[in-house]
Scaffold this motif. Structure first.
Motif, PDB file in Angstrom:
ATOM      1  N   LEU B  36       3.414  16.815   5.437  1.00  0.00           N
ATOM      2  CA  LEU B  36       3.748  15.355   5.037  1.00  0.00           C
ATOM      3  C   LEU B  36       5.240  14.958   4.863  1.00  0.00           C
ATOM      4  O   LEU B  36       5.537  13.911   5.168  1.00  0.00           O
ATOM      5  CB  LEU B  36       2.892  15.118   3.619  1.00  0.00           C
ATOM      6  CG  LEU B  36       2.964  14.052   2.872  1.00  0.00           C
ATOM      7  CD1 LEU B  36       2.126  13.002   3.950  1.00  0.00           C
ATOM      8  CD2 LEU B  36       2.378  13.873   1.616  1.00  0.00           C
ATOM      9  N   SER B  37       6.061  15.927   4.377  1.00  0.00           N
ATOM     10  CA  SER B  37       7.382  15.814   4.283  1.00  0.00           C
ATOM     11  C   SER B  37       7.876  15.197   5.772  1.00  0.00           C
ATOM     12  O   SER B  37       8.625  14.264   5.801  1.00  0.00           O
ATOM     13  CB  SER B  37       8.031  16.979   3.768  1.00  0.00           C
ATOM     14  OG  SER B  37       9.491  16.852   3.938  1.00  0.00           O
ATOM     15  N   HIS B  38       7.587  16.098   6.580  1.00  0.00           N
ATOM     16  CA  HIS B  38       8.239  15.892   8.085  1.00  0.00           C
ATOM     17  C   HIS B  38       7.569  14.432   8.295  1.00  0.00           C
ATOM     18  O   HIS B  38       8.214  13.530   9.063  1.00  0.00           O
ATOM     19  CB  HIS B  38       7.840  16.957   9.032  1.00  0.00           C
ATOM     20  CG  HIS B  38       8.223  16.624  10.541  1.00  0.00           C
ATOM     21  ND1 HIS B  38       9.343  17.097  10.936  1.00  0.00           N
ATOM     22  CD2 HIS B  38       7.378  16.105  11.367  1.00  0.00           C
ATOM     23  CE1 HIS B  38       9.483  16.279  12.183  1.00  0.00           C
ATOM     24  NE2 HIS B  38       8.374  15.949  12.392  1.00  0.00           N
ATOM     25  N   ALA B  39       6.138  14.077   8.426  1.00  0.00           N
ATOM     26  CA  ALA B  39       5.760  12.903   8.925  1.00  0.00           C
ATOM     27  C   ALA B  39       6.265  11.686   8.129  1.00  0.00           C
ATOM     28  O   ALA B  39       6.605  10.713   8.961  1.00  0.00           O
ATOM     29  CB  ALA B  39       4.287  13.082   8.879  1.00  0.00           C
ATOM     30  N   THR B  40       6.631  11.878   6.921  1.00  0.00           N
ATOM     31  CA  THR B  40       7.009  10.495   6.038  1.00  0.00           C
ATOM     32  C   THR B  40       8.667  10.279   6.589  1.00  0.00           C
ATOM     33  O   THR B  40       8.848   9.130   6.727  1.00  0.00           O
ATOM     34  CB  THR B  40       7.079  10.780   4.555  1.00  0.00           C
ATOM     35  OG1 THR B  40       5.536  11.371   4.288  1.00  0.00           O
ATOM     36  CG2 THR B  40       7.292   9.745   3.812  1.00  0.00           C
ATOM     37  N   ARG B  41       9.259  11.607   6.815  1.00  0.00           N
ATOM     38  CA  ARG B  41      10.808  11.111   6.933  1.00  0.00           C
ATOM     39  C   ARG B  41      10.852  10.504   8.678  1.00  0.00           C
ATOM     40  O   ARG B  41      11.539   9.811   8.824  1.00  0.00           O
ATOM     41  CB  ARG B  41      11.544  12.493   7.274  1.00  0.00           C
ATOM     42  CG  ARG B  41      11.606  13.237   5.960  1.00  0.00           C
ATOM     43  CD  ARG B  41      12.721  12.602   5.089  1.00  0.00           C
ATOM     44  NE  ARG B  41      12.918  12.916   3.684  1.00  0.00           N
ATOM     45  CZ  ARG B  41      13.417  12.151   2.692  1.00  0.00           C
ATOM     46  NH1 ARG B  41      14.139  11.081   2.928  1.00  0.00           N
ATOM     47  NH2 ARG B  41      13.419  12.902   1.394  1.00  0.00           N
ATOM     48  N   VAL B  42       9.739  10.984   9.505  1.00  0.00           N
ATOM     49  CA  VAL B  42       9.922  10.512  10.733  1.00  0.00           C
ATOM     50  C   VAL B  42       9.169   9.351  11.000  1.00  0.00           C
ATOM     51  O   VAL B  42       9.722   8.226  11.588  1.00  0.00           O
ATOM     52  CB  VAL B  42       9.256  11.642  11.824  1.00  0.00           C
ATOM     53  CG1 VAL B  42       8.999  10.966  13.225  1.00  0.00           C
ATOM     54  CG2 VAL B  42      10.074  12.762  11.860  1.00  0.00           C
ATOM     55  N   LEU B  43       8.032   8.966  10.253  1.00  0.00           N
ATOM     56  CA  LEU B  43       7.584   7.749  10.480  1.00  0.00           C
ATOM     57  C   LEU B  43       8.012   6.652   9.448  1.00  0.00           C
ATOM     58  O   LEU B  43       7.694   5.408   9.700  1.00  0.00           O
ATOM     59  CB  LEU B  43       5.804   7.927  10.422  1.00  0.00           C
ATOM     60  CG  LEU B  43       5.371   8.628  11.266  1.00  0.00           C
ATOM     61  CD1 LEU B  43       3.745   8.897  10.909  1.00  0.00           C
ATOM     62  CD2 LEU B  43       5.323   8.214  12.578  1.00  0.00           C
ATOM     63  N   GLY B  44       8.500   7.201   8.231  1.00  0.00           N
ATOM     64  CA  GLY B  44       9.024   6.094   7.264  1.00  0.00           C
ATOM     65  C   GLY B  44       7.984   5.432   6.640  1.00  0.00           C
ATOM     66  O   GLY B  44       8.127   4.051   6.267  1.00  0.00           O
ATOM     67  N   ASP B  45       6.578   5.698   6.712  1.00  0.00           N
ATOM     68  CA  ASP B  45       5.290   5.076   6.079  1.00  0.00           C
ATOM     69  C   ASP B  45       4.326   5.967   5.671  1.00  0.00           C
ATOM     70  O   ASP B  45       3.922   6.936   6.160  1.00  0.00           O
ATOM     71  CB  ASP B  45       4.763   4.227   7.325  1.00  0.00           C
ATOM     72  CG  ASP B  45       3.662   3.432   6.705  1.00  0.00           C
ATOM     73  OD1 ASP B  45       3.914   2.068   6.490  1.00  0.00           O
ATOM     74  OD2 ASP B  45       2.425   4.084   6.634  1.00  0.00           O
ATOM     75  N   LYS B  46       4.321   5.894   4.215  1.00  0.00           N
ATOM     76  CA  LYS B  46       3.368   6.876   3.602  1.00  0.00           C
ATOM     77  C   LYS B  46       1.905   7.086   4.209  1.00  0.00           C
ATOM     78  O   LYS B  46       1.492   7.981   4.522  1.00  0.00           O
ATOM     79  CB  LYS B  46       3.244   6.826   2.080  1.00  0.00           C
ATOM     80  CG  LYS B  46       2.826   7.549   1.238  1.00  0.00           C
ATOM     81  CD  LYS B  46       2.415   6.797  -0.326  1.00  0.00           C
ATOM     82  CE  LYS B  46       1.444   7.401  -0.900  1.00  0.00           C
ATOM     83  NZ  LYS B  46       1.058   6.910  -2.322  1.00  0.00           N
ATOM     84  N   ASP B  47       1.272   5.768   4.420  1.00  0.00           N
ATOM     85  CA  ASP B  47       0.025   5.852   4.869  1.00  0.00           C
ATOM     86  C   ASP B  47      -0.189   6.503   6.149  1.00  0.00           C
ATOM     87  O   ASP B  47      -1.163   7.286   6.506  1.00  0.00           O
ATOM     88  CB  ASP B  47      -0.765   4.454   4.838  1.00  0.00           C
ATOM     89  CG  ASP B  47      -0.710   3.870   3.359  1.00  0.00           C
ATOM     90  OD1 ASP B  47      -0.933   4.816   2.396  1.00  0.00           O
ATOM     91  OD2 ASP B  47      -0.750   2.598   3.118  1.00  0.00           O
ATOM     92  N   GLU B  48       0.811   5.858   7.147  1.00  0.00           N
ATOM     93  CA  GLU B  48       0.857   6.661   8.325  1.00  0.00           C
ATOM     94  C   GLU B  48       0.951   7.948   8.490  1.00  0.00           C
ATOM     95  O   GLU B  48       0.276   8.720   9.195  1.00  0.00           O
ATOM     96  CB  GLU B  48       1.772   5.803   9.325  1.00  0.00           C
ATOM     97  CG  GLU B  48       1.347   4.678  10.072  1.00  0.00           C
ATOM     98  CD  GLU B  48       2.259   4.363  11.285  1.00  0.00           C
ATOM     99  OE1 GLU B  48       1.756   4.417  12.484  1.00  0.00           O
ATOM    100  OE2 GLU B  48       3.312   3.700  11.119  1.00  0.00           O
ATOM    101  N   ALA B  49       1.946   8.495   7.545  1.00  0.00           N
ATOM    102  CA  ALA B  49       2.350   9.867   7.523  1.00  0.00           C
ATOM    103  C   ALA B  49       0.952  10.581   6.920  1.00  0.00           C
ATOM    104  O   ALA B  49       0.678  11.671   7.511  1.00  0.00           O
ATOM    105  CB  ALA B  49       3.340   9.985   6.435  1.00  0.00           C
ATOM    106  N   GLN B  50       0.230  10.107   5.984  1.00  0.00           N
ATOM    107  CA  GLN B  50      -1.007  10.902   5.611  1.00  0.00           C
ATOM    108  C   GLN B  50      -2.049  11.036   6.568  1.00  0.00           C
ATOM    109  O   GLN B  50      -2.548  11.902   6.822  1.00  0.00           O
ATOM    110  CB  GLN B  50      -1.309   9.930   4.267  1.00  0.00           C
ATOM    111  CG  GLN B  50      -0.679  10.316   3.010  1.00  0.00           C
ATOM    112  CD  GLN B  50      -1.270   9.840   2.010  1.00  0.00           C
ATOM    113  OE1 GLN B  50      -2.299   8.985   1.956  1.00  0.00           O
ATOM    114  NE2 GLN B  50      -0.687   9.946   0.731  1.00  0.00           N
TER     115      GLN B  50
END
Lengths: 125, 190
Positions: B36-50
């Motif tokens: 989740l940390s990686h996805a949030t940093r890369v996508l910059g969007d919490k819902d998309e990262a989840q």
């Protein structure tokens, strides 16, 4: 200290801040993942069972071959054993054929069996 | 506690393949925060990262019956799938930062960063990461935030180690440039 070094230090401070403030996984999200995990594990074992229950064609052929080979070997060994054992008895059977160059026919071992009738028969199509 | 806490990831995944739901949940506890940390940093969007993390883990459960211990690291496999999910999502977006939005560089990032709170630093970095090309962004996050070694990043991204080194070096340069261009938001002036 060069500007590049200063920039590197500044950048590392930003990375460090990012590491210390990792985005937290909220409870709803984790609950969703845990439910998926239960479902996923149950589905995995179903997949495994269906793979085992449906052997491939090469699988059953392989099993048939591997089952047949020891059986045929065992039969051959038993037959030779019977002849060797019988050679020391007075049944009129000799195991010399195993060691000599002479041709033997089934009729030689089983007189009267009728196999001798085929010795000179030409097979016509 | 039982052996789940000490078991390596690969042993847990083999157990998942045999239908062990508790092993799957133990893996979620280990892997989800990092992913989740990686996805949030890369996508910059919490819902998309989840969503990206959830899709990654669903794929992990699907391959569990075929997993063989010693073939790969489970976390590396997950990162690789996640990186691909993130790349797909980023490609589907329109560019969020126009090149002309990056202003003229200023001389001193260091003094600006030192005057910022942790949260402000975090936000500044997140914004600057958003200006990087997809691959650079993923490589920089894996290297400098997730702190993975270059050979593992190479495996995750399907690149050579040299290519990863080049990607992260260019990523850092681009980050500096992006930060220098945001003097107003960073709260300092020349």
């Amino acid at each position: 200290m060069s500007d590049t070094d200063k920039d590197d230090i500044a950048l590392e401070q930003l990375f460090s801040a990012a590491r210390s403030q990792s985005p937290a996984a909220d409870d709803d999200f984790m609950a969703r993942l845990m439910a998926d995990a239960e479902t996923g594990a149950a589905a995995a074992v179903t997949t495994l069972a269906s793979q085992e229950a449906k052997p491939s064609r090469s699988g059953w052929l392989s099993k048939l071959t591997t089952a047949w080979l020891p059986a045929s070997g065992l039969t051959a060994a038993m037959a030779i054993g019977i002849f060797v054992g019988a050679s020391d008895t007075d049944l009129g059977v000799s195991s010399d054929f195993l060691l000599s160059d002479t041709d033997y026919l089934i009729e030689d071992f089983l007189p009267g069996s009728g196999f001798g009738e085929f010795d000179d028969t030409e097979i016509s199509g | 506690m039982d052996g789940l806490t000490e078991a390596p990831d690969s042993a847990l995944l083999v157990a998942v393949g045999n239908g062990d739901g508790r092993a799957a949940q133990a893996l979620v506890g280990r892997l989800a925060p990092k992913l989740l940390s990686h996805a949030t940093r890369v996508l910059g969007d919490k819902d998309e990262a989840q969503d990206a993390v959830q899709e990654t883990l669903v794929k992990l459960w699907k391959i569990a019956p075929e997993w063989r211990q010693g073939e790969a690291k489970v976390s590396t496999w997950c990162y690789r799938v996640l990186v691909n999910h993130c790349t797909d999502r980023l490609r589907a977006r329109k560019p969020s930062v126009a090149l002309d939005a990056i202003a003229e560089p200023v001389s001193d990032i260091k003094s600006a960063v030192e005057g910022m709170t942790e949260t402000a630093r975090n936000d500044a970095l997140q914004h600057a990461l958003g200006t990087l090309p997809d691959r650079q962004r993923q490589a920089v996050v894996l290297r400098h935030i997730e702190e993975l070694a270059n050979p593992e990043i190479a495996q995750i991204m399907g690149l050579s180690v040299e290519a990863v080194e080049s990607l992260t070096a260019r990523g850092k340069r681009a980050l500096k440039q992006a930060l220098e261009g945001r003097k107003d938001e960073l709260g300092y002036a020349e």
